[in-house]
Scaffold this motif. Structure first.
Motif, PDB file in Angstrom:
ATOM      1  N   ASP A  80       0.813  -1.224   0.000  1.00 54.14           N
ATOM      2  CA  ASP A  80       0.000   0.000   0.000  1.00 54.14           C
ATOM      3  C   ASP A  80       0.849   1.278   0.000  1.00 54.14           C
ATOM      4  OD1 ASP A  80      -2.419  -1.297  -0.112  1.00 54.14           O
ATOM      5  OD2 ASP A  80      -2.601  -1.461   2.065  1.00 54.14           O
ATOM      6  N   ALA A  81       1.955   1.252   0.757  1.00 56.23           N
ATOM      7  CA  ALA A  81       2.808   2.446   0.823  1.00 56.23           C
ATOM      8  C   ALA A  81       3.407   2.741  -0.549  1.00 56.23           C
ATOM      9  CB  ALA A  81       3.909   2.237   1.857  1.00 56.23           C
ATOM     10  N   SER A  82       3.800   1.680  -1.250  1.00 55.62           N
ATOM     11  CA  SER A  82       4.377   1.846  -2.582  1.00 55.62           C
ATOM     12  C   SER A  82       3.322   2.400  -3.561  1.00 55.62           C
ATOM     13  CB  SER A  82       4.917   0.490  -3.062  1.00 55.62           C
ATOM     14  OG  SER A  82       5.345   0.574  -4.388  1.00 55.62           O
ATOM     15  N   ILE A  83       2.091   1.909  -3.454  1.00 54.74           N
ATOM     16  CA  ILE A  83       0.999   2.396  -4.316  1.00 54.74           C
ATOM     17  C   ILE A  83       0.728   3.875  -4.038  1.00 54.74           C
ATOM     18  CG2 ILE A  83      -1.481   2.204  -4.823  1.00 54.74           C
ATOM     19  CD1 ILE A  83      -1.209  -0.831  -4.286  1.00 54.74           C
ATOM     20  N   GLU A  84       0.649   4.220  -2.753  1.00 56.34           N
ATOM     21  CA  GLU A  84       0.374   5.613  -2.397  1.00 56.34           C
ATOM     22  C   GLU A  84       1.482   6.542  -2.880  1.00 56.34           C
ATOM     23  OE1 GLU A  84      -0.558   5.733   1.836  1.00 56.34           O
ATOM     24  OE2 GLU A  84      -2.080   4.197   1.457  1.00 56.34           O
ATOM     25  N   ALA A  85       2.732   6.099  -2.717  1.00 59.30           N
ATOM     26  CA  ALA A  85       3.867   6.919  -3.168  1.00 59.30           C
ATOM     27  C   ALA A  85       3.821   7.096  -4.686  1.00 59.30           C
ATOM     28  CB  ALA A  85       5.182   6.269  -2.750  1.00 59.30           C
TER      29      ALA A  85
ATOM     30  N   ALA B 155       1.175  14.726 -13.304  1.00 59.03           N
ATOM     31  CA  ALA B 155       0.118  14.766 -14.315  1.00 59.03           C
ATOM     32  C   ALA B 155      -1.103  15.577 -13.887  1.00 59.03           C
ATOM     33  CB  ALA B 155      -0.316  13.340 -14.667  1.00 59.03           C
ATOM     34  N   GLY B 156      -1.315  15.721 -12.592  1.00 57.92           N
ATOM     35  CA  GLY B 156      -2.529  16.399 -12.122  1.00 57.92           C
ATOM     36  C   GLY B 156      -3.727  15.473 -12.268  1.00 57.92           C
ATOM     37  N   VAL B 157      -4.326  15.499 -13.458  1.00 57.48           N
ATOM     38  CA  VAL B 157      -5.519  14.682 -13.724  1.00 57.48           C
ATOM     39  C   VAL B 157      -5.138  13.463 -14.569  1.00 57.48           C
ATOM     40  CG1 VAL B 157      -7.805  14.698 -14.816  1.00 57.48           C
ATOM     41  CG2 VAL B 157      -6.930  16.766 -13.722  1.00 57.48           C
ATOM     42  N   ILE B 158      -5.724  12.299 -14.258  1.00 58.72           N
ATOM     43  CA  ILE B 158      -5.601  11.150 -15.170  1.00 58.72           C
ATOM     44  C   ILE B 158      -6.998  10.722 -15.620  1.00 58.72           C
ATOM     45  CG2 ILE B 158      -3.404  10.360 -14.178  1.00 58.72           C
ATOM     46  CD1 ILE B 158      -5.020   8.039 -12.857  1.00 58.72           C
ATOM     47  N   HIS B 159      -7.038  10.044 -16.777  1.00 58.58           N
ATOM     48  CA  HIS B 159      -8.335   9.640 -17.355  1.00 58.58           C
ATOM     49  C   HIS B 159      -8.475   8.127 -17.479  1.00 58.58           C
ATOM     50  CE1 HIS B 159      -7.234  13.679 -18.803  1.00 58.58           C
ATOM     51  NE2 HIS B 159      -8.489  13.947 -18.493  1.00 58.58           N
ATOM     52  N   GLY B 160      -7.349   7.420 -17.437  1.00 58.05           N
ATOM     53  CA  GLY B 160      -7.413   5.967 -17.594  1.00 58.05           C
ATOM     54  C   GLY B 160      -6.397   5.263 -16.728  1.00 58.05           C
TER      55      GLY B 160
ATOM     56  N   SER C  70      -1.892  -9.858  -4.502  1.00 58.92           N
ATOM     57  CA  SER C  70      -1.177  -9.294  -5.661  1.00 58.92           C
ATOM     58  C   SER C  70      -2.089  -9.144  -6.871  1.00 58.92           C
ATOM     59  CB  SER C  70       0.001 -10.165  -6.103  1.00 58.92           C
ATOM     60  OG  SER C  70       0.528 -10.928  -5.110  1.00 58.92           O
ATOM     61  N   SER C  71      -3.040 -10.071  -7.033  1.00 63.89           N
ATOM     62  CA  SER C  71      -3.783 -10.145  -8.296  1.00 63.89           C
ATOM     63  C   SER C  71      -5.182  -9.539  -8.224  1.00 63.89           C
ATOM     64  CB  SER C  71      -3.906 -11.611  -8.733  1.00 63.89           C
ATOM     65  OG  SER C  71      -2.685 -12.286  -8.564  1.00 63.89           O
ATOM     66  N   ALA C  72      -5.790  -9.520  -7.036  1.00 64.81           N
ATOM     67  CA  ALA C  72      -7.167  -9.012  -6.904  1.00 64.81           C
ATOM     68  C   ALA C  72      -7.226  -7.763  -6.017  1.00 64.81           C
ATOM     69  CB  ALA C  72      -8.076 -10.106  -6.350  1.00 64.81           C
ATOM     70  N   TYR C  73      -6.712  -7.845  -4.792  1.00 62.96           N
ATOM     71  CA  TYR C  73      -6.774  -6.662  -3.926  1.00 62.96           C
ATOM     72  C   TYR C  73      -6.017  -5.483  -4.541  1.00 62.96           C
ATOM     73  CZ  TYR C  73      -6.933  -3.340  -0.274  1.00 62.96           C
ATOM     74  OH  TYR C  73      -7.160  -2.171   0.389  1.00 62.96           O
ATOM     75  N   SER C  74      -4.952  -5.789  -5.294  1.00 69.03           N
ATOM     76  CA  SER C  74      -4.164  -4.717  -5.916  1.00 69.03           C
ATOM     77  C   SER C  74      -5.047  -3.803  -6.771  1.00 69.03           C
ATOM     78  CB  SER C  74      -3.023  -5.305  -6.755  1.00 69.03           C
ATOM     79  OG  SER C  74      -3.534  -6.155  -7.755  1.00 69.03           O
ATOM     80  N   LEU C  75      -6.067  -4.360  -7.409  1.00 69.37           N
ATOM     81  CA  LEU C  75      -6.973  -3.516  -8.209  1.00 69.37           C
ATOM     82  C   LEU C  75      -7.751  -2.556  -7.305  1.00 69.37           C
ATOM     83  CD1 LEU C  75      -8.296  -2.845 -10.997  1.00 69.37           C
ATOM     84  CD2 LEU C  75     -10.157  -4.356 -10.279  1.00 69.37           C
ATOM     85  N   VAL C  76      -8.210  -3.074  -6.184  1.00 72.32           N
ATOM     86  CA  VAL C  76      -8.988  -2.239  -5.255  1.00 72.32           C
ATOM     87  C   VAL C  76      -8.119  -1.075  -4.767  1.00 72.32           C
ATOM     88  CG1 VAL C  76     -10.372  -2.238  -3.140  1.00 72.32           C
ATOM     89  CG2 VAL C  76     -10.206  -4.340  -4.522  1.00 72.32           C
ATOM     90  N   ALA C  77      -6.893  -1.404  -4.382  1.00 71.00           N
ATOM     91  CA  ALA C  77      -5.984  -0.376  -3.838  1.00 71.00           C
ATOM     92  C   ALA C  77      -5.630   0.673  -4.890  1.00 71.00           C
ATOM     93  CB  ALA C  77      -4.728  -1.049  -3.293  1.00 71.00           C
ATOM     94  N   VAL C  78      -5.361   0.237  -6.125  1.00 73.25           N
ATOM     95  CA  VAL C  78      -4.982   1.241  -7.135  1.00 73.25           C
ATOM     96  C   VAL C  78      -6.201   2.033  -7.612  1.00 73.25           C
ATOM     97  CG1 VAL C  78      -2.880   0.036  -7.883  1.00 73.25           C
ATOM     98  CG2 VAL C  78      -4.991  -0.295  -9.175  1.00 73.25           C
TER      99      VAL C  78
ATOM    100  N   GLU D  10      -6.695   4.944  -5.261  1.00 74.00           N
ATOM    101  CA  GLU D  10      -5.749   6.043  -5.500  1.00 74.00           C
ATOM    102  C   GLU D  10      -6.059   6.752  -6.819  1.00 74.00           C
ATOM    103  OE1 GLU D  10      -3.453   7.220  -3.341  1.00 74.00           O
ATOM    104  OE2 GLU D  10      -4.429   5.793  -2.008  1.00 74.00           O
ATOM    105  N   ALA D  11      -6.396   5.967  -7.844  1.00 78.25           N
ATOM    106  CA  ALA D  11      -6.665   6.549  -9.162  1.00 78.25           C
ATOM    107  C   ALA D  11      -7.887   7.462  -9.112  1.00 78.25           C
ATOM    108  CB  ALA D  11      -6.875   5.440 -10.194  1.00 78.25           C
ATOM    109  N   ARG D  12      -8.886   7.058  -8.329  1.00 79.90           N
ATOM    110  CA  ARG D  12     -10.129   7.843  -8.195  1.00 79.90           C
ATOM    111  C   ARG D  12      -9.830   9.299  -7.822  1.00 79.90           C
ATOM    112  NH1 ARG D  12     -13.990   6.023  -3.346  1.00 79.90           N
ATOM    113  NH2 ARG D  12     -12.068   6.499  -2.248  1.00 79.90           N
ATOM    114  N   LYS D  13      -8.843   9.479  -6.937  1.00 79.20           N
ATOM    115  CA  LYS D  13      -8.504  10.837  -6.488  1.00 79.20           C
ATOM    116  C   LYS D  13      -8.015  11.709  -7.641  1.00 79.20           C
ATOM    117  CE  LYS D  13      -6.825   9.030  -2.067  1.00 79.20           C
ATOM    118  NZ  LYS D  13      -5.565   8.657  -1.364  1.00 79.20           N
ATOM    119  N   LEU D  14      -7.406  11.058  -8.655  1.00 82.46           N
ATOM    120  CA  LEU D  14      -6.826  11.814  -9.773  1.00 82.46           C
ATOM    121  C   LEU D  14      -7.753  11.872 -10.981  1.00 82.46           C
ATOM    122  CD1 LEU D  14      -3.178  10.394  -9.585  1.00 82.46           C
ATOM    123  CD2 LEU D  14      -4.096  12.444  -8.492  1.00 82.46           C
TER     124      LEU D  14
END
Ligand code: NDP
Ligand code: KAL
Length: 257
Positions: free
Chosen positions: A71-76, A85-90, A121-129, A132-136
């Motif tokens: 999680d720390a690596s994803i957040e960083a 980038a500010g905003v992401i779309h995909g 690694s394969s399923a929860y990783s999607l939830v975590a990313v 984070e992506a939602r914020k951007l």
């Protein structure tokens, strides 16, 4: 360049080499004018990625390391993406991992540690990313992950990964509901077998490819570029009414009894 993705910034996670499904996706996105950000885990993948980007003439906005099981690596990583980038779309999630020992023999023999490794690694990783992506994704967005038919049916040797992909596909539906109100869509491609680094050395792969050639309606296997174009569709405006979907890119194999 056709411009379907002009003015869109997309994060691509999971390029290990030229055979990676994520690289097929990146090429399709580049062709359509998307700005690209890449995440990688191993230094080896980073080196490969640099070679590929240079050979293809792609100038990424950013390449950042991200261990999707941490999680720390994803957040960083997403903090850095937000800064640059500010905003992401995909977002393309093309990541899976299980211990080789749990990809043969009986699923019933899966130990707790191996089960959790595959799931996180394969399923929860999607939830975590996705979180984070939602914020951007402040202008709306589209998230696409990669699944396999072993999520729906028993496929010999796929074992613990089949159960992880079932969780991944269910997560796609729950995330689609949560993020829909922000104009963010969440979908998955269920690809047929493709010879990639992850597929290397796993038992039964050649037999499965031969079965597809014999039984799939199109009587052939599919490739990274076909998954790339289908993922492009799900990331683009063309699929604006589609969310929570599992799109099979498998030469039609899944319809066969
Ligand atoms: P690749 O080996 O090319 O890609 C797998 C990627 O997963 C690598 O880039 C690897 O990065 C990354 N990865 C694994 N664990 C982590 C982690 N904890 N954090 C960050 N990255 C991680 O294989 P594919 O292109 O085949 O696989 C991509 C996706 O496609 C997977 O979800 C797979 O299940 C799915 N899929 C594949 C099919 C096939 O036949 N090949 C069929 C259907 C679905 P690194 O090496 O840097 O750790
Ligand atoms: C039924 C099929 C035959 C193969 C069975 C299991 C395949 C599981 C996929 C899973 C992602 C493989 C691994 O995690 C391999 C890993 O233990 C060792 N490999 C690595 O560490 C390499 C270097 C890196 C790059 O791999 C990862 N994962 O990071 C399924 C076939 C027909 C279709 C496939 C391959 C589906 C799929 O999900 O990939």
């Amino acid at each position: 360049m056709n411009g379907l993705m002009t003015h869109k910034t997309v994060v691509v996670m999971g390029v290990a080499n030229e055979r990676s499904i994520a690289w097929g996706i990146a090429k399709a996105l580049h062709r359509e004018g998307a700005k690209l950000i890449f995440t990688y885990r191993k230094e080896r993948s980073y080196q490969k990625l640099q070679q590929l980007l240079q050979a293809e003439g792609v100038e990424p906005l950013l390449c950042v390391s991200c261990d999707a099981s941490d999680d720390a690596s994803i957040e960083a990583a997403f903090g850095e993406i937000g800064k640059q980038a500010g905003v992401i779309h995909g977002l393309v999630h093309s990541i899976a991992f299980a211990d080789k020992e749990n990809l043969k023999g009986e699923y019933a023999d899966t130990d707790r540690e191996g089960y959790l490794l595959a799931q996180q690694s394969s399923a929860y990783s999607l939830v975590a990313v996705a979180r984070e992506a939602r914020k951007l994704m402040t202008e709306g967005g589209s998230i696409v992950t990669q699944s396999y038919i072993g999520a729906e049916r028993v496929v010999k040797n796929y074992n613990v990964m089949g159960v992880a992909k079932a969780a991944l596909e269910a997560s796609v539906r729950y995330l689609a509901e949560d993020l829909g109100k922000y104009g963010i869509r969440v979908n998955t491609i269920s690809a047929g077998p493709i010879r990639t680094l992850a597929a290397k050395g796993v038992s039964g792969f050649n037999d499965i490819m031969a079965t597809i050639e014999e039984k799939a309606p199109l009587r052939r296997n599919i490739d990274q570029d076909e998954v790339g174009d289908a993922t492009l569709f799900l990331l683009s405006h063309l699929s604006r009414g589609v969310t929570g979907e599992v799109l099979h890119v498998d030469a039609g194999y899944h319809i066969m009894g």
